[in-house]
Structures are given as C-alpha cells and as structure tokens.
Design a protein around this motif. Structure first.
Motif, PDB file in Angstrom:
ATOM      1  N   GLY A 269       0.797  -1.225   0.000  1.00  9.29           N
ATOM      2  CA  GLY A 269       0.000   0.000   0.000  1.00  9.29           C
ATOM      3  C   GLY A 269       0.826   1.269   0.000  1.00  9.29           C
ATOM      4  N   ASN A 270       2.099   1.176   0.356  1.00 11.61           N
ATOM      5  CA  ASN A 270       2.912   2.392   0.432  1.00 11.61           C
ATOM      6  C   ASN A 270       3.867   2.563  -0.743  1.00 11.61           C
ATOM      7  OD1 ASN A 270       1.759   3.035   2.874  1.00 11.61           O
ATOM      8  ND2 ASN A 270       3.302   1.935   4.062  1.00 11.61           N
ATOM      9  N   THR A 271       3.917   1.581  -1.607  1.00 16.90           N
ATOM     10  CA  THR A 271       4.887   1.641  -2.696  1.00 16.90           C
ATOM     11  C   THR A 271       4.189   1.415  -4.029  1.00 16.90           C
ATOM     12  OG1 THR A 271       5.316  -0.726  -2.493  1.00 16.90           O
ATOM     13  CG2 THR A 271       6.777   0.756  -1.276  1.00 16.90           C
ATOM     14  N   PHE A 272       4.909   1.742  -5.099  1.00 15.37           N
ATOM     15  CA  PHE A 272       4.350   1.630  -6.442  1.00 15.37           C
ATOM     16  C   PHE A 272       4.127   0.173  -6.837  1.00 15.37           C
ATOM     17  CE2 PHE A 272       3.798   3.961 -10.431  1.00 15.37           C
ATOM     18  CZ  PHE A 272       3.408   5.167  -9.906  1.00 15.37           C
ATOM     19  N   CYS A 273       5.022  -0.708  -6.411  1.00 14.73           N
ATOM     20  CA  CYS A 273       4.896  -2.108  -6.832  1.00 14.73           C
ATOM     21  C   CYS A 273       5.233  -3.024  -5.660  1.00 14.73           C
ATOM     22  CB  CYS A 273       5.794  -2.400  -8.034  1.00 14.73           C
ATOM     23  SG  CYS A 273       7.522  -2.685  -7.616  1.00 14.73           S
ATOM     24  N   ALA A 274       5.345  -4.293  -5.927  1.00 14.36           N
ATOM     25  CA  ALA A 274       5.500  -5.287  -4.863  1.00 14.36           C
ATOM     26  C   ALA A 274       6.955  -5.545  -4.473  1.00 14.36           C
ATOM     27  CB  ALA A 274       4.852  -6.594  -5.309  1.00 14.36           C
ATOM     28  N   LEU A 275       7.924  -4.822  -5.057  1.00 14.52           N
ATOM     29  CA  LEU A 275       9.320  -5.138  -4.755  1.00 14.52           C
ATOM     30  C   LEU A 275       9.630  -4.905  -3.275  1.00 14.52           C
ATOM     31  CD1 LEU A 275      12.495  -4.691  -6.810  1.00 14.52           C
ATOM     32  CD2 LEU A 275      12.518  -3.870  -4.471  1.00 14.52           C
ATOM     33  N   ALA A 276       9.348  -3.701  -2.785  1.00 14.32           N
ATOM     34  CA  ALA A 276       9.676  -3.404  -1.386  1.00 14.32           C
ATOM     35  C   ALA A 276       8.849  -4.233  -0.399  1.00 14.32           C
ATOM     36  CB  ALA A 276       9.544  -1.909  -1.115  1.00 14.32           C
ATOM     37  N   PRO A 277       7.535  -4.353  -0.615  1.00 14.96           N
ATOM     38  CA  PRO A 277       6.792  -5.242   0.284  1.00 14.96           C
ATOM     39  C   PRO A 277       7.365  -6.665   0.297  1.00 14.96           C
ATOM     40  CG  PRO A 277       5.263  -3.880  -0.949  1.00 14.96           C
ATOM     41  CD  PRO A 277       6.631  -3.619  -1.536  1.00 14.96           C
ATOM     42  N   GLY A 278       7.778  -7.136  -0.860  1.00 11.09           N
ATOM     43  CA  GLY A 278       8.400  -8.467  -0.931  1.00 11.09           C
ATOM     44  C   GLY A 278       9.704  -8.502  -0.144  1.00 11.09           C
ATOM     45  N   ALA A 279      10.470  -7.431  -0.253  1.00 10.12           N
ATOM     46  CA  ALA A 279      11.747  -7.354   0.466  1.00 10.12           C
ATOM     47  C   ALA A 279      11.538  -7.382   1.975  1.00 10.12           C
ATOM     48  CB  ALA A 279      12.481  -6.071   0.066  1.00 10.12           C
ATOM     49  N   MET A 280      10.383  -6.878   2.418  1.00 12.31           N
ATOM     50  CA  MET A 280      10.116  -6.814   3.857  1.00 12.31           C
ATOM     51  C   MET A 280       9.669  -8.160   4.427  1.00 12.31           C
ATOM     52  SD  MET A 280      10.966  -3.856   4.915  1.00 12.31           S
ATOM     53  CE  MET A 280      12.316  -3.966   3.746  1.00 12.31           C
ATOM     54  N   GLU A 281       9.240  -9.061   3.569  1.00 16.28           N
ATOM     55  CA  GLU A 281       8.719 -10.339   4.077  1.00 16.28           C
ATOM     56  C   GLU A 281       9.769 -11.147   4.832  1.00 16.28           C
ATOM     57  OE1 GLU A 281       6.145 -12.415   1.295  1.00 16.28           O
ATOM     58  OE2 GLU A 281       5.208 -10.533   0.703  1.00 16.28           O
TER      59      GLU A 281
END
Lengths: 429, 163
Positions: free
Chosen positions: A390-402
């Motif tokens: 929800g805070n980024t343009f794509c799923a890269l950063a959310p994926g990195a946080m997993e």
C-alpha cells in the motif's frame, strides 16, 4: 502412468540435452493446440483453463483462465491484443523456469500459441532474462521448428489463426519481473513500474490489452487441453490444482527440482526429495518460494504447498523453490544478503523503496558490525510497515520486507546477540 | 529504413551494427523499443558501449541521448566502461552466498589481481557480481561469458582462468 503424473517434465530426460520437436510430438505434443484451435472457440479455451483451476505459477497465484477472460474481446474485434511471456526468472533461490525453457522449449511454445488463440492475440513476446543464453538458443531453434511444421505463423493448422512469437532478451534487472515494469522494458524504456489501474489486461504493451503469463503457467496449458479438465483436477493432493515444480537449495543432501502434485507437504520435499539436511547441519527455517517470501520454521514442515495453506502459515508459496536456512548460517547475515539484493535491484522510482531499502541495509550492517542499538530493531520493524503493501508503487519493497519481518519475529535473539555483544557463536560463520 | 545508413550521425557505428539494429525494427511497434537490443548489438561487436556509440544509437532510434543513457545505465548487463574480453559474473544471491560466493569472488579477484569491475592487466577478464543465475541446486555458480558454470570449487576457478 509416470508420464501422466508428471506432465510438465515428462519430456525432460537425463539421456538427452533437450526435447526436439519430434521428441515433443512423440508424447502427444501439439495435440492440445490441435484440439483448441480446431474444436474450440477462444472463449471455450478460456473456460477450460478456468475450470481446470490453474493458478499463475509466477508467485501471485491468480486464476489464469479468469485473467484471460478479463481481456476485452467483444467491443472491437480487430483491436490489437498482446500476449507476453514473463521468462525473466530472477527471484533469488528460483531455478524452475530455466529447466522448462532449456529442456522442453516446445511445451512453452504450445502453451503460448493456445493462450494467444484464447485471447485472440496475433503477436506474442517472450521476455527472457538476458543471462539465459542457452534458453535463448533452444527457443530460437524451437521457434523455427514450430514454424516449419505449421504450428506457428500464418493460418496455423489450417484454422485461419495467425501468430508471430518474438523472442526478446532482456539486459538484466530484477524489477523487469514486475509485469508493468516488464512492459516498459519491452517498450525500450527504464523498467519502472506503472500505476495501476489501468491494468495491463486493458491497457498494457503500447496501450493495448495485454496478458502477461509466467513460463510454468503456460507450460500447464497444453496438457489441460489435451487430457481434459477432469484429468487435470485429479493431479493435485490439496485445494489447488495440477502439478508444480518444487525445489530446494542450501545445505540439504540433494538439492534439486521435482515435479510434484500441488498440495505436497513441505516435509516430503525437504526430507524425501532433498534427502534431508547435510550431515552436521540442522534445519533452522526456510523461505518457501524465493527471496521475497516470509521465513517458515521446522514447526511448519507439515504445511502443504498450496497457495492458501502457505498464506495461512504466514508466508507465500511464491515460486515454490525452497531456500533452506541451516543452524550454522546466521539468519541476520542471510537477511542482509537478501536486503542488499533488493536495495540494488530497486528501480528507484518511489521513495519508500529507493530510500528505505538502503536504510534497511545500513541498519543491518551496523547491527552485524556490533554497532547496533536495541532501538534499531524497532526502526527495522517500522521499515517493514513503511515499505509494506500500500505504500509503494509495486510489490518489490513489500516483498523485500517479508523475510525481514519474519526474521525479526522468529530469530530476534540472533539480532539481539549482535547488539548485546553475545554473538560468539555466530562469529564463526 | 536503410536511409539511415547514409546519414553521417551514425558514423560511429559499423554497417554490420546498423544492419542488425535495423533488422530489429520490424519486431516492435516503434523504434524506441529497440533501445535495449541496439545497445546489446553494439556491445556484442565492441564489448562495451562508448559515449560515441550511445550518441550514434540514439540518432538511429530517433530518441534523445539522455533517454538512451537512462536506459543504458539502468540495466545490469549493459557496460558503459570497457570490460575484458571475457566477463565473469559470479552469483552473489542468497544460496550462492550461503555456499561460498564470497570465496569464489576472492579467488577470482586474487588470481587476476583485480578489483570488481576492473579489467585484468592482459585485457582478458573483468569480474562482476550478478544476481541469482537460476542454478541454486548447483551453487555456487558463475557465468563465464555466455556460459553457465555450476558447482564452482577452487579447482574450477583455476581451470576457468587457465583457458
């Protein structure tokens, strides 16, 4: 029998480098296409794949038939539509599509032709990662073979359907695997993701409706058409359908890749197929499907490889290739390696990702260097929220946080040991 | 399309390069889309992409040099500096890291007496890191030129550099 249980890898044999067109045809190759194109309407093909229950094998698990059915078909029948194959396999720890591309290229081509027919696309692009040189050679050769037998090109199998397949080799960036970034890359631009909506299904490559499917997903399609929905739905053990390539890498006795039914328990993959841990090592945890999935623990070994079952256990099936963490590898250093990868591969388009990932790396390096403070762990937790969905343009950063968020949860004492100075055990790593 | 070959702007490129780039135009909706292919074609012929070549390719594609530079510097496999005849990419992603990627890097660099990204004194090699090469069941792995090499041991490093 064995062939029917392992449709994706039935032509991949140790006694040959790869399956030629003749090899592929000898086990029923291109029969699925023949049926689709001569007996079924495009809408019927979409429905078959939907009813078969095939979910995308690139990691997200979206229904493939449903995706196809969302492409605008009726309004303007002459509208250009594109099919794009995501062959940009670059998720660390993932080595499944390379096998399919190198060893049985016609299986993918047949899947592409059927998918293109289903959405009435007349041009398809294979977006192949630049490092896969052998795959590129095999695909080029297979494209010529398929064209010479009338499976590709004009008036395919006398059906009146035309299709051109173009092989595009990329020049290397993880973000190209994100489907809207991939479209920009294919248009010759920097691979920054695009805002959604509009979704590529409506406005994709050069603004035209575009379906993007993963290699392994498309490799399932010929078999669904050839052997039928009922057969396909009998393959799996759990809630999801079909078979899948599952793998394991790290300090297991027999790292590798195996085609197994969806719903196979993780324990079976690690203990039987991968042969358990190497002597002297114990299982500490694992990432179930690549670098951008949450850690799971030995207590999760009985979870089965199904999209929803893994989600319920707090992770994602992702690409289905397990990365094993052993007891002598430091989880904090492993997470640092993962975050350095994500920080490097961030496209820099949106602030949380561009700035947050290097910050994550800095904090982890400080902690490992013995310069960390307990507050840094709170800062890392804060980052997992700020860089989350929800805070980024794509799923890269959310994926990195997993992997980071789950490491903070499961391996907190390892982080704390570096901060309190009690890390004698880990210094040997 | 061949009209381009007669324009002086593209003098930095060889006829073969221009011909190969022109051949790509038919695969895409517009010329911009050929950017990456074009850079790779130049690199195939010269090993890297110089400023002069970048300007020439941008002219051929009818896009600004800045736009093409933005593309050239975005992708890991486009080199904007000279590299050795053979580039050795060693995978430094998670499984290879766990199973000895750093030792592989150290051995390669020490053997050639180079830092990452530097050309060896004889102009033969450049060592660069690369993300996961998709062969994690045979970690650690390297890519020597276009060839994937798996299960890299100390002996394998020696053998690669001896060729």
């Amino acid at each position: 029998m064995e062939q029917m249980a392992k449709p994706l890898t039935k032509n991949i044999r140790p006694d040959r480098a790869f399956a030629t067109l003749a090899d592929y045809e000898s086990t029923g190759g291109y029969e699925g296409l023949r049926k689709a194109i001569t007996q079924l309407q495009p809408k019927d093909v979409q429905q078959w794949v939907k009813d078969a229950g095939l979910r995308g094998r690139g990691g997200a698990g979206f229904s493939t038939g449903l995706k196809w059915s969302l492409v605008p078909m009726d309004a303007e029948s002459f509208q250009t539509r594109y099919l794009v194959v995501n062959a940009d396999e670059m998720e660390p720890g993932t080595f499944k599509d390379r096998l399919l591309l190198e060893r049985d290229p016609h299986q993918l081509l047949e899947g592409i032709i059927i998918a293109a027919y289903a959405i009435q696309a007349h041009v398809a692009y294979i977006f192949l990662r630049g490092e896969y040189h052998l795959a590129a050679l095999r695909l080029e050769n297979a494209l010529l073979e398929a064209g010479s037998k009338g499976y590709l090109g004009k008036n395919i199998l006398d059906s009146g359907f035309n299709l051109e397949i173009i092989l595009h080799t990329s020049a290397g960036r993880y973000i190209c695997g994100e489907e809207t970034a991939l479209l920009n890359a294919l248009e010759g631009k920097r691979a920054n993701p695009r805002a959604k909506p509009p979704f590529p299904l409506v406005s994709g490559l050069w603004g035209k409706p575009t379906v993007i499917n993963n290699v392994e997903t498309l490799c399932n399609v010929p078999h669904i058409l050839h052997y039928g929905i009922e057969w396909y739905r009998s393959l799996a053990l759990g809630a999801d359908q079909g078979t899948k390539l599952f793998g394991a890498s790290g300090r297991v006795k027999n790292p590798g890749l195996w085609e197994l039914p969806m719903g196979t328990p993780i324990r079976e993959i690690i203990e039987e197929y991968a042969g358990g841990m190497r002597d002297g090592y114990k299982l500490r945890g694992f990432l179930p499907g690549g670098a951008s999935t949450d850690f799971m623990l030995p207590e999760h070994l009985d979870v089965v490889m199904d999209f929803d079952a893994i989600a319920k256990a707090g992770s994602r099936m992702g690409t289905g290739t397990l990365i094993i963490l052993d007891d002598l590898t430091c989880p904090v250093q492993m997470v640092l390696n993962l975050e350095e990868f994500f920080a490097q591969e961030s496209c820099g388009w949106c602030t949380p990702c561009r700035d947050g990932l290097p910050w994550t790396v800095t904090l982890l390096k400080d902690i490992i260097a013995g310069q960390g403070r307990m507050e840094d762990l709170d800062a890392l937790s804060g980052l997992t929220r700020m860089l989350g969905p929800g805070n980024t343009f794509c799923a890269l950063a959310p994926g990195a946080m997993e992997p980071l968020q789950s490491a903070l949860k499961y391996f907190r004492e390892d982080f704390e040991r570096y901060i309190t100075g009690n890390n004698a055990v880990m210094e040997s790593v | 399309m061949n009209i381009h070959t007669e324009k002086p702007d593209f003098e930095g490129l060889s006829p073969a390069e221009i011909q190969e780039i022109n051949a790509e135009f038919s695969h895409y909706e517009d010329k911009t889309a050929v950017s990456i292919e074009a850079l790779k074609i130049v690199q195939k012929h010269r090993g890297w992409v110089s400023d002069e070549c970048l300007v020439a390719v941008a002219g051929l594609l009818d896009i600004s040099t800045a736009q093409l530079e933005g593309v050239a510097t975005f992708y890991n496999l486009i080199y904007r500096q000279p590299v050795g005849k053979t580039v050795i990419h060693y995978c430094n992603s998670v499984t290879c890291w766990m199973l000895g990627a750093e030792q592989v890097r150290e051995r390669l660099c020490r053997h050639l007496n180079v830092e990452l990204g530097e050309m060896s004194a004889d102009g033969e090699y450049t060592i660069l890191p690369i993300v996961c090469l998709g062969a994690c069941d045979h970690a650690p792995v390297v890519m020597v030129g276009n060839e994937l090499r798996q299960d890299i041991s100390d002996d394998a490093v020696n053998e690669i550099l001896r060729r």
